[in-house]
Write a protein that holds these residues in place. Sequence first.
Motif, PDB file in Angstrom:
ATOM      1  N   HIS A  29       0.841  -1.194   0.000  1.00 16.65           N
ATOM      2  CA  HIS A  29       0.000   0.000   0.000  1.00 16.65           C
ATOM      3  C   HIS A  29       0.879   1.247   0.000  1.00 16.65           C
ATOM      4  CE1 HIS A  29      -4.142  -1.615   1.459  1.00 16.65           C
ATOM      5  NE2 HIS A  29      -3.653  -2.293   0.429  1.00 16.65           N
ATOM      6  N   THR A  30       0.637   2.126  -0.969  1.00 17.66           N
ATOM      7  CA  THR A  30       1.491   3.312  -1.085  1.00 17.66           C
ATOM      8  C   THR A  30       0.988   4.477  -0.255  1.00 17.66           C
ATOM      9  OG1 THR A  30       0.282   4.146  -3.011  1.00 17.66           O
ATOM     10  CG2 THR A  30       2.120   2.639  -3.438  1.00 17.66           C
ATOM     11  N   ALA A  31      -0.314   4.505   0.016  1.00 17.39           N
ATOM     12  CA  ALA A  31      -0.889   5.626   0.753  1.00 17.39           C
ATOM     13  C   ALA A  31      -1.108   5.245   2.211  1.00 17.39           C
ATOM     14  CB  ALA A  31      -2.215   6.046   0.124  1.00 17.39           C
ATOM     15  N   TYR A  48      -1.450  12.672   5.655  1.00 18.59           N
ATOM     16  CA  TYR A  48      -1.559  11.665   4.603  1.00 18.59           C
ATOM     17  C   TYR A  48      -0.214  11.578   3.883  1.00 18.59           C
ATOM     18  CZ  TYR A  48      -2.632  10.725  -0.419  1.00 18.59           C
ATOM     19  OH  TYR A  48      -2.623  10.290  -1.724  1.00 18.59           O
ATOM     20  N   PHE A  49       0.308  10.352   3.755  1.00 19.72           N
ATOM     21  CA  PHE A  49       1.547  10.096   3.020  1.00 19.72           C
ATOM     22  C   PHE A  49       1.233   9.380   1.714  1.00 19.72           C
ATOM     23  CE2 PHE A  49       4.967  11.062   5.958  1.00 19.72           C
ATOM     24  CZ  PHE A  49       4.344  11.041   7.196  1.00 19.72           C
ATOM     25  N   GLN A  50       1.914   9.795   0.674  1.00 17.07           N
ATOM     26  CA  GLN A  50       1.949   9.039  -0.572  1.00 17.07           C
ATOM     27  C   GLN A  50       3.416   8.654  -0.765  1.00 17.07           C
ATOM     28  OE1 GLN A  50       0.718   6.787  -2.932  1.00 17.07           O
ATOM     29  NE2 GLN A  50      -0.942   8.276  -2.927  1.00 17.07           N
ATOM     30  N   SER A  95      -4.070   2.530   2.003  1.00 19.92           N
ATOM     31  CA  SER A  95      -4.785   2.132   0.791  1.00 19.92           C
ATOM     32  C   SER A  95      -3.770   1.845  -0.300  1.00 19.92           C
ATOM     33  CB  SER A  95      -5.799   3.193   0.356  1.00 19.92           C
ATOM     34  OG  SER A  95      -5.169   4.375  -0.039  1.00 19.92           O
ATOM     35  N   LEU A  96      -4.193   1.078  -1.282  1.00 14.93           N
ATOM     36  CA  LEU A  96      -3.272   0.608  -2.315  1.00 14.93           C
ATOM     37  C   LEU A  96      -2.600   1.780  -3.022  1.00 14.93           C
ATOM     38  CD1 LEU A  96      -2.133  -1.846  -3.755  1.00 14.93           C
ATOM     39  CD2 LEU A  96      -4.091  -1.773  -5.305  1.00 14.93           C
ATOM     40  N   TYR A  97      -3.381   2.769  -3.370  1.00 15.77           N
ATOM     41  CA  TYR A  97      -2.840   4.019  -3.869  1.00 15.77           C
ATOM     42  C   TYR A  97      -3.706   5.103  -3.275  1.00 15.77           C
ATOM     43  CZ  TYR A  97      -6.168   2.291  -7.366  1.00 15.77           C
ATOM     44  OH  TYR A  97      -7.249   1.714  -7.988  1.00 15.77           O
ATOM     45  N   GLY A 100      -9.260   6.694  -4.838  1.00 15.42           N
ATOM     46  CA  GLY A 100      -9.671   5.686  -5.790  1.00 15.42           C
ATOM     47  C   GLY A 100      -9.499   4.266  -5.316  1.00 15.42           C
ATOM     48  N   SER A 101      -8.989   4.088  -4.127  1.00 17.22           N
ATOM     49  CA  SER A 101      -8.890   2.736  -3.569  1.00 17.22           C
ATOM     50  C   SER A 101      -9.338   2.778  -2.117  1.00 17.22           C
ATOM     51  CB  SER A 101      -7.469   2.188  -3.677  1.00 17.22           C
ATOM     52  OG  SER A 101      -6.552   3.025  -3.042  1.00 17.22           O
ATOM     53  N   PRO A 102      -9.930   1.694  -1.614  1.00 18.63           N
ATOM     54  CA  PRO A 102     -10.518   1.746  -0.264  1.00 18.63           C
ATOM     55  C   PRO A 102      -9.470   1.812   0.839  1.00 18.63           C
ATOM     56  CG  PRO A 102     -10.744  -0.443  -1.214  1.00 18.63           C
ATOM     57  CD  PRO A 102     -10.213   0.423  -2.299  1.00 18.63           C
TER      58      PRO A 102
END
Lengths: 114, 106
Positions: A29-31, A48-50, A95-97, A100-102
Amino acid sequence: GAGVSQTPSNKVTEKGKYVELRCDPISGHTALYWYRQSLGQGPEFLIYFQGTGAADDSGLPNDRFFAVRPEGSVSTLKIQRTERGDSAVYLCASSLYGSGSPLHFGNGTRLTVT
Amino acid sequence: GIQVEQSPPDLILQEGANSTLRCNFSDSVNNLQWFHQNPWGQLINLFYIPSGTKQNGRLSATTVATERYSLLYISSSQTTDSGVYFCAVRDDKIIFGKGTRLHILP
């Protein structure tokens, strides 16, 4: 592991002390998000981190709060000079990204400042 | 920023009853999720539903993004459904409503 892991599950500290709360997101998960929840309230956004960078830290209440994610996986929320008003459950989600992802939440760390 | 309003704030029902929880939001969003927070504080992901309708067992959800609302339906309520139901919407960051506290009586 299969889910988001947060440690410790409970932390009691004295006013003025420094604390670190750890979040281990779902692998890949990137986010990663940090929230704070007070009794009877909904979760309140903190940061929030990306990847490794903080994409939005507008929810951090003041400069006593800081968070890092140096390798784009595990994150640490750091609180300096804790105050009684910092007592809450600190929730981490990944979340995965990004959008747009849960979101998937950990079980939280209950912080009590005495 | 985006405002998220959930209604009703509290709901008490007898086991076996049906219920509808509503989430209104003030602006366009990228997506929307419904969560159940159980009495132990765990946030469980129920639906990821930016638009359309989804069903999972006794639960279903509908989001009408153009009209800025989402509904969560719970049929044949059980005591284990008790807890707080949160709607969370995403623009860039994710904003939670204040929740609906549901109590199912045996």
